[in-house]
Motif scaffolding. Structure first.
Motif, PDB file in Angstrom:
ATOM      1  N   ARG A  45      21.198   9.988 -13.799  1.00  0.00           N
ATOM      2  CA  ARG A  45      20.246  11.081 -13.809  1.00  0.00           C
ATOM      3  C   ARG A  45      20.965  12.403 -14.020  1.00  0.00           C
ATOM      4  NH1 ARG A  45      16.844  11.238  -8.660  1.00  0.00           N
ATOM      5  NH2 ARG A  45      16.113  13.369  -8.655  1.00  0.00           N
TER       6      ARG A  45
ATOM      7  N   ASP B 255       4.200  22.031 -10.760  1.00  0.00           N
ATOM      8  CA  ASP B 255       4.476  21.774  -9.343  1.00  0.00           C
ATOM      9  C   ASP B 255       5.530  22.738  -8.766  1.00  0.00           C
ATOM     10  OD1 ASP B 255       6.738  20.741 -10.500  1.00  0.00           O
ATOM     11  OD2 ASP B 255       6.652  18.801  -9.469  1.00  0.00           O
TER      12      ASP B 255
ATOM     13  N   ASN C  17       5.157  22.547  -4.884  1.00  0.00           N
ATOM     14  CA  ASN C  17       5.995  21.547  -4.261  1.00  0.00           C
ATOM     15  C   ASN C  17       7.468  21.909  -4.401  1.00  0.00           C
ATOM     16  OD1 ASN C  17       6.304  19.189  -2.925  1.00  0.00           O
ATOM     17  ND2 ASN C  17       5.978  17.840  -4.681  1.00  0.00           N
TER      18      ASN C  17
ATOM     19  N   ILE D  12      11.335  20.886  -4.101  1.00  0.00           N
ATOM     20  CA  ILE D  12      12.146  19.674  -3.968  1.00  0.00           C
ATOM     21  C   ILE D  12      13.591  20.027  -3.619  1.00  0.00           C
ATOM     22  CG2 ILE D  12      13.053  17.666  -5.208  1.00  0.00           C
ATOM     23  CD1 ILE D  12      10.180  17.963  -6.735  1.00  0.00           C
TER      24      ILE D  12
ATOM     25  N   ASN E  24      16.530  21.273  -8.541  1.00  0.00           N
ATOM     26  CA  ASN E  24      15.295  20.923  -9.233  1.00  0.00           C
ATOM     27  C   ASN E  24      14.553  22.163  -9.723  1.00  0.00           C
ATOM     28  OD1 ASN E  24      12.226  20.186  -9.073  1.00  0.00           O
ATOM     29  ND2 ASN E  24      13.309  18.235  -9.300  1.00  0.00           N
TER      30      ASN E  24
ATOM     31  N   TRP F 200       0.669  16.003 -15.476  1.00  0.00           N
ATOM     32  CA  TRP F 200       2.019  15.439 -15.399  1.00  0.00           C
ATOM     33  C   TRP F 200       2.131  14.237 -16.348  1.00  0.00           C
ATOM     34  CZ3 TRP F 200       3.935  10.592 -14.066  1.00  0.00           C
ATOM     35  CH2 TRP F 200       5.327  10.517 -13.881  1.00  0.00           C
TER      36      TRP F 200
ATOM     37  N   PHE G 223      12.263   2.252  -6.080  1.00  0.00           N
ATOM     38  CA  PHE G 223      11.316   3.105  -6.791  1.00  0.00           C
ATOM     39  C   PHE G 223      10.967   2.479  -8.125  1.00  0.00           C
ATOM     40  CE2 PHE G 223      12.563   7.079  -4.416  1.00  0.00           C
ATOM     41  CZ  PHE G 223      11.283   7.412  -4.049  1.00  0.00           C
ATOM     42  N   LEU G 224       9.712   2.572  -8.497  1.00  0.00           N
ATOM     43  CA  LEU G 224       9.311   2.055  -9.804  1.00  0.00           C
ATOM     44  C   LEU G 224       8.114   2.852 -10.309  1.00  0.00           C
ATOM     45  CD1 LEU G 224       9.974  -0.314 -11.784  1.00  0.00           C
ATOM     46  CD2 LEU G 224       8.129  -1.566 -10.674  1.00  0.00           C
ATOM     47  N   ASP G 225       8.211   3.377 -11.535  1.00  0.00           N
ATOM     48  CA  ASP G 225       7.075   4.095 -12.110  1.00  0.00           C
ATOM     49  C   ASP G 225       6.941   3.671 -13.563  1.00  0.00           C
ATOM     50  OD1 ASP G 225       5.877   7.502 -12.043  1.00  0.00           O
ATOM     51  OD2 ASP G 225       5.334   5.860 -13.347  1.00  0.00           O
TER      52      ASP G 225
ATOM     53  N   SER H  76       5.979   4.227  -5.453  1.00  0.00           N
ATOM     54  CA  SER H  76       5.825   4.806  -6.793  1.00  0.00           C
ATOM     55  C   SER H  76       6.530   6.155  -6.805  1.00  0.00           C
ATOM     56  CB  SER H  76       4.349   4.982  -7.116  1.00  0.00           C
ATOM     57  OG  SER H  76       4.230   5.552  -8.384  1.00  0.00           O
ATOM     58  N   LEU H  77       6.916   6.576  -7.999  1.00  0.00           N
ATOM     59  CA  LEU H  77       7.669   7.833  -8.105  1.00  0.00           C
ATOM     60  C   LEU H  77       6.749   9.049  -8.007  1.00  0.00           C
ATOM     61  CD1 LEU H  77      10.266   7.445 -10.969  1.00  0.00           C
ATOM     62  CD2 LEU H  77      10.699   8.058  -8.627  1.00  0.00           C
ATOM     63  N   THR H  78       5.865   9.053  -7.045  1.00  0.00           N
ATOM     64  CA  THR H  78       4.909  10.155  -6.970  1.00  0.00           C
ATOM     65  C   THR H  78       5.529  11.412  -6.390  1.00  0.00           C
ATOM     66  OG1 THR H  78       4.164   9.122  -4.959  1.00  0.00           O
ATOM     67  CG2 THR H  78       2.764   8.856  -6.882  1.00  0.00           C
ATOM     68  N   LEU H  79       6.756  11.303  -5.892  1.00  0.00           N
ATOM     69  CA  LEU H  79       7.437  12.497  -5.383  1.00  0.00           C
ATOM     70  C   LEU H  79       7.720  13.492  -6.510  1.00  0.00           C
ATOM     71  CD1 LEU H  79      10.080  11.110  -2.892  1.00  0.00           C
ATOM     72  CD2 LEU H  79       8.218  12.684  -2.393  1.00  0.00           C
ATOM     73  N   LYS H  80       7.848  12.955  -7.718  1.00  0.00           N
ATOM     74  CA  LYS H  80       8.115  13.808  -8.884  1.00  0.00           C
ATOM     75  C   LYS H  80       9.377  14.639  -8.660  1.00  0.00           C
ATOM     76  CE  LYS H  80       4.016  12.865 -10.788  1.00  0.00           C
ATOM     77  NZ  LYS H  80       3.677  11.655 -10.095  1.00  0.00           N
ATOM     78  N   ASP H  81      10.390  13.969  -8.173  1.00  0.00           N
ATOM     79  CA  ASP H  81      11.634  14.698  -7.917  1.00  0.00           C
ATOM     80  C   ASP H  81      12.538  14.733  -9.139  1.00  0.00           C
ATOM     81  OD1 ASP H  81      12.046  11.985  -7.850  1.00  0.00           O
ATOM     82  OD2 ASP H  81      13.652  12.087  -6.381  1.00  0.00           O
TER      83      ASP H  81
END
Lengths: 212, 10
Positions: free
Chosen positions: A5, A50, A54, A56, A60, A120, A175-177, B3-8
């Motif tokens: 990343r 965001d 939000n 982070i 970020n 998003w 994690f999985l998206d 799920s990657l809903t944190l959007k980090d």
């Protein structure tokens, strides 16, 4: 944060800086698709809303601001400051062909039906295809300046590295998206033809010229 | 599975 990343983000940042420097130093945006740059600006603005809702991390927040501001600056340079050098005649890909399907897909396939989540998701889908006007321009003119090739390589590598990051996160963080993964895969595949030409030509000191 | 809903990510 893992190594894939971080290197992905750095590749992304490098691409943006290469492009800005190329335009600024040569006082010219020839060979650059203004339409791809507008699409990337739309991607960053819709994804990083965001920033207002939000927090982070400092990293970020800083990166998001850099991406939004630098993409706006790039669009400004192309359409205002150096507009005389803009390849308008070759940059003919229709942006609505990418924007409208991305909107429809984001309304249909998303995690939640909220404004922020749909925007998003739209940004993820649009980013996957936002480079098409640029690749179309290169294929129309049949060549790209070496610096433009470096830009495309850095930009293409970024999502490929993110794919490795998602594999990492699946194994180590659970994690999985699927939305990010499928869109990121499509995005990376679109660059494959270019990657091949980059490795076989540009890295051997030749200009990127498409085979006839 | 989260799920990657944190959007980090960026």
């Amino acid at each position: 944060m893992n190594i894939f990343r971080l290197t992905g983000d750095l590749a992304h940042l490098t691409a943006i800086i290469i492009l800005l420097l190329k335009i600024w130093k040569t006082r010219s945006c020839s060979g650059i698709s203004g339409k791809s740059q507008i699409l990337f600006t739309v991607v960053y603005i819709t994804r990083y809303l965001d920033l207002f809702t939000n927090y982070i991390s400092a990293y970020n927040t800083l990166m998001k601001i850099i991406f939004v501001v630098s993409s706006l600056a790039t669009v400004f340079l192309i359409y205002f400051k150096f507009k005389a050098t803009y390849d308008r005649n070759h940059d003919t890909f229709r942006m609505e062909f990418l924007i409208i399907p991305s909107i429809i897909l984001a309304l249909l396939i998303r995690h939640e039906f909220t404004v922020m989540e749909v925007l998003w998701t739209f940004s993820i889908y649009l980013e996957a295809v936002a480079i098409l006007p640029q690749l179309f321009l290169v294929s129309k003119t049949g060549e790209a300046e070496t610096i433009t090739s470096h830009y495309l390589f850095a930009l293409g590598s970024y999502r490929g590295l993110y794919l490795l990051n998602w594999i990492w996160r699946y194994y180590f963080e659970n994690f999985l998206d699927w939305i990010s993964i499928v869109a990121g895969f499509v995005q990376t595949v679109l660059y494959c033809d270019f990657f091949y030409l980059y490795v076989t030509r540009v890295l051997h000191g030749r200009k990127l010229r498409l085979p006839a | 599975l989260k799920s990657l809903t944190l959007k980090d990510e960026l």
